[in-house]
Write a protein that holds these residues in place. Structure first.
Motif, mmCIF file in Angstrom:
data_model
loop_
_atom_site.group_PDB
_atom_site.id
_atom_site.type_symbol
_atom_site.label_atom_id
_atom_site.label_comp_id
_atom_site.label_asym_id
_atom_site.label_seq_id
_atom_site.Cartn_x
_atom_site.Cartn_y
_atom_site.Cartn_z
ATOM 1 N N LYS A 93 0.290 -1.402 0.132
ATOM 2 C CA LYS A 93 -0.408 -0.349 -0.132
ATOM 3 C C LYS A 93 0.779 0.845 -0.021
ATOM 4 O O LYS A 93 2.225 1.376 0.203
ATOM 5 C CB LYS A 93 -1.080 -0.263 1.024
ATOM 6 C CG LYS A 93 -2.041 -1.022 1.302
ATOM 7 C CD LYS A 93 -2.965 -1.396 2.526
ATOM 8 C CE LYS A 93 -4.087 -2.045 2.233
ATOM 9 N NZ LYS A 93 -4.884 -1.962 3.514
ATOM 10 N N ARG A 94 0.155 2.254 -0.326
ATOM 11 C CA ARG A 94 1.120 3.605 -0.990
ATOM 12 C C ARG A 94 1.697 4.046 0.581
ATOM 13 O O ARG A 94 2.660 5.081 0.659
ATOM 14 C CB ARG A 94 -0.021 4.749 -1.382
ATOM 15 C CG ARG A 94 1.546 5.551 -1.233
ATOM 16 C CD ARG A 94 0.149 7.197 -2.648
ATOM 17 N NE ARG A 94 1.376 8.281 -2.745
ATOM 18 C CZ ARG A 94 2.959 7.816 -3.227
ATOM 19 N NH1 ARG A 94 3.223 6.842 -3.472
ATOM 20 N NH2 ARG A 94 3.441 8.740 -3.935
ATOM 21 N N GLU A 95 0.775 3.572 1.667
ATOM 22 C CA GLU A 95 0.791 4.291 3.242
ATOM 23 C C GLU A 95 2.074 3.276 3.289
ATOM 24 O O GLU A 95 2.950 4.016 3.982
ATOM 25 C CB GLU A 95 -0.010 3.912 3.867
ATOM 26 C CG GLU A 95 -0.626 3.098 4.301
ATOM 27 C CD GLU A 95 -1.974 3.430 3.392
ATOM 28 O OE1 GLU A 95 -2.906 2.258 3.396
ATOM 29 O OE2 GLU A 95 -1.766 4.053 2.340
ATOM 30 N N GLU A 123 5.656 5.315 4.714
ATOM 31 C CA GLU A 123 6.804 5.190 5.695
ATOM 32 C C GLU A 123 8.028 4.669 5.752
ATOM 33 O O GLU A 123 8.638 5.345 6.516
ATOM 34 C CB GLU A 123 5.889 3.825 6.563
ATOM 35 C CG GLU A 123 6.446 3.755 8.070
ATOM 36 C CD GLU A 123 5.234 3.220 8.927
ATOM 37 O OE1 GLU A 123 5.445 2.396 9.390
ATOM 38 O OE2 GLU A 123 3.931 2.797 8.378
#
Length: 259
Positions: free
Chosen positions: A225-227, A231
């Motif tokens: 996921k992009r998050e 991170e």
């Protein structure tokens, strides 16, 4: 003494030299083409943008696992990636280099540390060495940057070669490849990687201003996921000084994952 018919003719290797300019030392193989660089006041940092991008495998890596990692470079260049992996990341590191003069230059002019329990430089033909079963399945990050003194095209760039590279990789490992050259074709090279790894495993950066395109291939395709990527990019940037948050703007999978 006459050479027996069964003895192969030795490969003529180019002369290795270096140049210094504005605080940067560059490695050359007898031509003006730069094979690698070193910041003279920060010899373990990565100066060139494309070489920084060769570290994009960190985006797919749980930082807690790094202590058990094994990184391998095919082509030593100025030793930049090898030094960074050994000195900055502190991971077990192996480099495979054809030309013993390059190793001598890296140790004498580019501050490559001597071999130890976590660093080994193997003088060998990468195409042959990576077929050695001792390396199969034990490499967690493979970095491929193989160019001759003319820098015209990758020296090894076939589907069979990339399949051999895939055999080296552990289950969650990645390969990064530098594609550059006046005679090379990005599309053809990527097609060969897709043949070996599968289309869903391949990611690519946009080219740098100098024309280098770094391509990444995963042993096991995934779509973090992009998050998660953000991170990890922030951690990479804060811990090791690589511009990883910028990578996410110019780095994407070759194909979108089907619903």
């Amino acid at each position: 003494m006459a050479r027996s018919k069964s003895t192969p003719t030795p490969v003529e290797l180019p002369e290795v030299n270096f140049s210094d300019w504005d605080g940067v030392r560059s490695l050359h193989l007898g031509t003006e083409w730069i094979q690698g660089t070193m910041l003279m006041d920060a010899p373990y940092d990565i100066e060139l943008e494309y070489v920084q991008r060769m570290m994009a495998w960190l985006l797919f890596t749980d930082p807690a696992r790094l202590t058990r990692f094994h990184a391998m470079q095919l082509g030593l260049g100025a030793g930049t990636l090898t030094k960074f992996c050994r000195k900055k990341l502190k991971v077990t590191t192996t480099a495979i280099e054809l030309n013993p003069q390059v190793l001598h230059a890296c140790r004498g002019w580019f501050k490559l540390p001597p071999d130890d329990s976590k660093l080994r430089v193997v003088i060998a033909d990468a195409a042959e060495e990576i077929r050695n079963p001792m390396w199969h399945g034990v490499v967690d990050a493979l970095q491929v940057d193989l160019y001759d003194h003319e820098a015209a095209a990758p020296v090894l760039d076939s589907a069979e070669f990339y399949a051999d590279c895939r055999q080296l990789l552990s289950e969650d490992a990645c390969m990064t490849v530098n594609l550059f050259g006046r005679s090379s074709s990005y599309e053809r090279s990527v097609e060969k990687m897709v043949e070996a790894f599968g289309a869903e495993a391949v990611w690519a950066f946009k080219p740098t201003r100098e024309g280098n395109t770094v391509v990444l291939a995963q042993r096991t395709p995934s779509r973090p996921k992009r998050e998660v990527l953000l991170e990890r990019a922030e951690l990479i940037q804060s811990r090791w000084g690589l511009p990883a948050t910028k990578w996410l703007r110019v780095f994407k999978p070759l194909v979108s994952r089907r619903a």
